[in-house]
Design a protein around this motif. Structure first.
Motif, mmCIF file in Angstrom:
data_model
loop_
_atom_site.group_PDB
_atom_site.id
_atom_site.type_symbol
_atom_site.label_atom_id
_atom_site.label_comp_id
_atom_site.label_asym_id
_atom_site.label_seq_id
_atom_site.Cartn_x
_atom_site.Cartn_y
_atom_site.Cartn_z
ATOM 1 N N HIS A 97 0.817 -1.217 0.000
ATOM 2 C CA HIS A 97 0.000 0.000 0.000
ATOM 3 C C HIS A 97 0.853 1.271 0.000
ATOM 4 O O HIS A 97 0.354 2.356 0.330
ATOM 5 C CB HIS A 97 -0.939 -0.010 1.214
ATOM 6 C CG HIS A 97 -1.960 -1.100 1.175
ATOM 7 N ND1 HIS A 97 -3.068 -1.068 0.352
ATOM 8 C CD2 HIS A 97 -2.026 -2.283 1.840
ATOM 9 C CE1 HIS A 97 -3.785 -2.170 0.522
ATOM 10 N NE2 HIS A 97 -3.168 -2.924 1.417
ATOM 11 N N GLY A 98 2.111 1.147 -0.382
ATOM 12 C CA GLY A 98 2.967 2.310 -0.518
ATOM 13 C C GLY A 98 3.349 2.966 0.802
ATOM 14 O O GLY A 98 3.246 2.370 1.878
ATOM 15 N N TRP A 99 3.808 4.199 0.683
ATOM 16 C CA TRP A 99 4.225 5.001 1.833
ATOM 17 C C TRP A 99 3.208 6.129 2.012
ATOM 18 O O TRP A 99 2.850 6.805 1.039
ATOM 19 C CB TRP A 99 5.610 5.593 1.601
ATOM 20 C CG TRP A 99 6.717 4.588 1.448
ATOM 21 C CD1 TRP A 99 6.849 3.658 0.450
ATOM 22 C CD2 TRP A 99 7.842 4.410 2.308
ATOM 23 N NE1 TRP A 99 7.984 2.917 0.637
ATOM 24 C CE2 TRP A 99 8.624 3.353 1.777
ATOM 25 C CE3 TRP A 99 8.280 5.038 3.479
ATOM 26 C CZ2 TRP A 99 9.798 2.923 2.364
ATOM 27 C CZ3 TRP A 99 9.456 4.620 4.072
ATOM 28 C CH2 TRP A 99 10.205 3.563 3.524
ATOM 29 N N VAL A 100 2.763 6.335 3.235
ATOM 30 C CA VAL A 100 1.739 7.351 3.529
ATOM 31 C C VAL A 100 2.314 8.363 4.506
ATOM 32 O O VAL A 100 2.706 8.023 5.625
ATOM 33 C CB VAL A 100 0.476 6.696 4.113
ATOM 34 C CG1 VAL A 100 -0.542 7.770 4.500
ATOM 35 C CG2 VAL A 100 -0.132 5.728 3.101
ATOM 36 N N ASN A 101 2.362 9.611 4.074
ATOM 37 C CA ASN A 101 3.005 10.667 4.856
ATOM 38 C C ASN A 101 1.984 11.481 5.647
ATOM 39 O O ASN A 101 0.920 11.833 5.125
ATOM 40 C CB ASN A 101 3.775 11.613 3.916
ATOM 41 C CG ASN A 101 4.701 12.548 4.672
ATOM 42 O OD1 ASN A 101 5.218 12.216 5.728
ATOM 43 N ND2 ASN A 101 4.916 13.728 4.122
ATOM 44 N N LEU A 102 2.317 11.782 6.907
ATOM 45 C CA LEU A 102 1.577 12.766 7.698
ATOM 46 C C LEU A 102 2.308 14.090 7.553
ATOM 47 O O LEU A 102 3.448 14.233 8.004
ATOM 48 C CB LEU A 102 1.516 12.342 9.166
ATOM 49 C CG LEU A 102 0.919 13.368 10.134
ATOM 50 C CD1 LEU A 102 -0.549 13.647 9.813
ATOM 51 C CD2 LEU A 102 1.075 12.898 11.580
ATOM 52 N N HIS A 103 1.649 15.061 6.910
ATOM 53 C CA HIS A 103 2.265 16.358 6.613
ATOM 54 C C HIS A 103 1.497 17.437 7.363
ATOM 55 O O HIS A 103 0.268 17.441 7.381
ATOM 56 C CB HIS A 103 2.207 16.617 5.101
ATOM 57 C CG HIS A 103 2.880 17.877 4.679
ATOM 58 N ND1 HIS A 103 4.250 18.016 4.610
ATOM 59 C CD2 HIS A 103 2.365 19.081 4.309
ATOM 60 C CE1 HIS A 103 4.554 19.234 4.197
ATOM 61 N NE2 HIS A 103 3.433 19.904 4.021
ATOM 62 N N PHE A 104 2.235 18.375 7.950
ATOM 63 C CA PHE A 104 1.596 19.351 8.836
ATOM 64 C C PHE A 104 1.140 20.621 8.107
ATOM 65 O O PHE A 104 1.585 21.728 8.398
ATOM 66 C CB PHE A 104 2.525 19.666 10.003
ATOM 67 C CG PHE A 104 2.805 18.447 10.851
ATOM 68 C CD1 PHE A 104 1.777 17.817 11.521
ATOM 69 C CD2 PHE A 104 4.080 17.918 10.928
ATOM 70 C CE1 PHE A 104 2.010 16.683 12.292
ATOM 71 C CE2 PHE A 104 4.337 16.787 11.691
ATOM 72 C CZ PHE A 104 3.293 16.160 12.372
ATOM 73 N N SER A 105 0.254 20.425 7.144
ATOM 74 C CA SER A 105 -0.442 21.536 6.487
ATOM 75 C C SER A 105 -1.691 20.987 5.828
ATOM 76 O O SER A 105 -1.889 19.769 5.754
ATOM 77 C CB SER A 105 0.444 22.218 5.437
ATOM 78 O OG SER A 105 0.443 21.489 4.218
ATOM 79 N N LEU A 106 -2.533 21.883 5.357
ATOM 80 C CA LEU A 106 -3.712 21.488 4.592
ATOM 81 C C LEU A 106 -3.327 21.521 3.113
ATOM 82 O O LEU A 106 -3.418 22.547 2.455
ATOM 83 C CB LEU A 106 -4.879 22.437 4.882
ATOM 84 C CG LEU A 106 -5.365 22.456 6.343
ATOM 85 C CD1 LEU A 106 -6.438 23.521 6.536
ATOM 86 C CD2 LEU A 106 -5.884 21.085 6.763
ATOM 87 N N LEU A 107 -2.839 20.390 2.624
ATOM 88 C CA LEU A 107 -2.367 20.331 1.240
ATOM 89 C C LEU A 107 -3.499 20.696 0.269
ATOM 90 O O LEU A 107 -4.661 20.394 0.533
ATOM 91 C CB LEU A 107 -1.834 18.923 0.946
ATOM 92 C CG LEU A 107 -0.539 18.570 1.682
ATOM 93 C CD1 LEU A 107 -0.221 17.086 1.521
ATOM 94 C CD2 LEU A 107 0.629 19.404 1.168
#
Length: 311
Positions: free
Chosen positions: A102-112
Motif C-alpha cells: 500500500h505504498g508510503w503514507v506521509n503525515l504532513h503538517f499543512s492542509l495540502l
C-alpha cells in the motif's frame, strides 16, 4: 497491517506511539536517520524515534540513504503492507516506494496543497494563516504532491510559536494517521488527487531568513519571531554581536520609535519597527542563556539612541 514506520524527530513520536498501541496493526520496524552529533561533546546520539523503537523492542533501520541496496533488501525481506511516515527527513527513491503493498503514507503538517515542503508550520505562521492542519497523503516522487487520504484542521492562535502549533498538530495528526491506516486496511479509504490551485511552497527556514528587519511592520516582526521559535531562532544584532529574540509582542500605542531604536524602562524594553513598536520579553545574548529582556537591558545599560540591527 504490518507497518514499517519512518520518522526521526520528537514530533514523530505521538504518531509512532499511536501505531504501536493500535490493536489493528503491528509496527514491525522503524526507519530513521543515522545517529547524529549532539551537545557540547558532539557525541553521536540516536534519534528520538530510534530510542523509542529500541525501548519497544522494534527493529531499527538507519540507512545513510534510503536508496542503499542493503536497506532496500532488508525492507523487501520485511515485506510491510504499508509504511507510514512522519518527518523522516530524506527523499524516498522509486525503488523504496514500490516495496510496500500500500505504498508510503506521509503525515504532513499543512492542509495540502498549501505549504508543500520542509517547513509548513513556520510558513503558515509567517503568512498569518488563521487556520492550518495536517494531511495524510500517498507519497509519490513529486514534492508532497500525492493524493490525500484525509485532513484535520487546527486554529492558529495569535500567540502560537511554531513549536506550540507543531506540538498540537503532532497529536491531532497521530489520530489521523492511525485512522488512515485503518481505512487503507479495510478498504474504505481512497486517496483524492490534490487540486492544481492553491499550491504554496514551504522551504526550510535558514538562519539568514530568521534575521529581523526592523523596517518591516510590527506584525511582520511578530510573525517572524513566532515562526522561528524554537528554531532556528529570530535574531538581530546589538553592539556588533548577535542577539536572539526569544519572544516579543506588538505594542500598538507606541509609535514614537524609529525602526530598530531601543527604549527601556525598569520593566520593559521596546524596539521601533516600520509601524508601531514591539516589546521584547525574552532575549538570548550571544553565548548566554535566555533571559528576561528587562534584565538584559539593565545589564548592558542601553544608551539613548542605541539601535538593534544594522542601519
Amino acid at each position: 497491517m504490518r507497518l514499517v514506520f519512518a520518522g526521526t524527530p520528537e514530533v514523530a513520536l505521538p504518531a509512532l506511539e499511536a501505531l504501536i498501541a493500535s490493536e489493528k496493526h503491528e509496527v514491525v520496524a522503524v526507519v530513521t536517520r543515522p545517529d547524529a552529533p549532539a551537545g557540547r561533546g558532539r557525541r553521536l546520539v540516536a534519534s528520538p524515534v530510534a530510542e523509542r523503537a529500541e525501548e519497544a523492542g522494534i527493529e531499527v533501520l538507519k540507512p545513510a540513504k534510503p536508496r542503499d541496496p542493503e536497506f532496500l533488501a532488508r525492507l523487501t525481506e520485511i515485506a510491510p503492507d504499508c509504511c507510514p511516515v512522519v518527518a523522516y527527513g530524506a527523499l524516498l527513491p522509486k525503488a523504496a516506494l514500490e516495496i510496500p503493498a500500500h505504498g508510503w503514507v506521509n503525515l504532513h503538517f499543512s492542509l495540502l496543497p498549501a505549504w508543500r515542503g520542509a517547513a509548513p508550520v513556520q510558513h503558515s505562521l509567517l503568512a498569518g494563516d488563521e487556520m492550518t492542519g495536517a494531511s495524510t497523503f500517498q507519497i509519490e516522487e513529486g514534492l508532497d504532491s500525492g493524493p490525500v487520504f484525509g485532513v484535520v484542521t487546527e486554529q492558529v492562535l495569535a500567540t502560537d510559536t511554531s513549536g506550540d502549533l507543531l506540538t498540537r498538530l503532532a497529536f491531532a495528526g497521530a489520530g489521523l494517521l492511525e485512522a488512515t491506516m485503518d481505512g487503507i486496511e479495510n478498504g474504505t479509504l481512497r486517496p483524492v488527487p490534490q487540486p492544481a490551485e492553491g499550491v504554496s511552497l514551504a522551504p526550510k527556514i535558514t538562519v539568514e531568513d530568521a534575521e529581523i528587519d526592523w523596517t518591516a511592520p510590527a506584525l511582520r516582526v511578530d510573525r517572524l519571531v513566532r515562526a522561528c521559535t524554537p528554531a532556528p531562532g529570530a535574531w538581530t544584532t546589538f553592539r556588533g554581536e548577535r542577539l536572539k529574540v526569544v519572544s516579543a509582542r506588538p505594542v500598538t500605542d507606541r509609535t514614537d520609535l524609529e525602526p530598530g531604536l531601543l527604549a527601556a524602562t525598569k520593566k520593559s524594553v521596546y524596539v521601533g519597527t516600520g509601524s508601531h513598536a514591539v516589546e521584547l520579553t525574552w532575549v538570548r545574548p550571544q553565548g548566554k542563556k535566555p533571559m528576561l529582556a528587562a534584565d538584559w537591558a539593565r545589564g548592558v545599560r542601553i544608551a539613548e539612541g542605541e539601535r538593534l540591527g544594522s542601519f
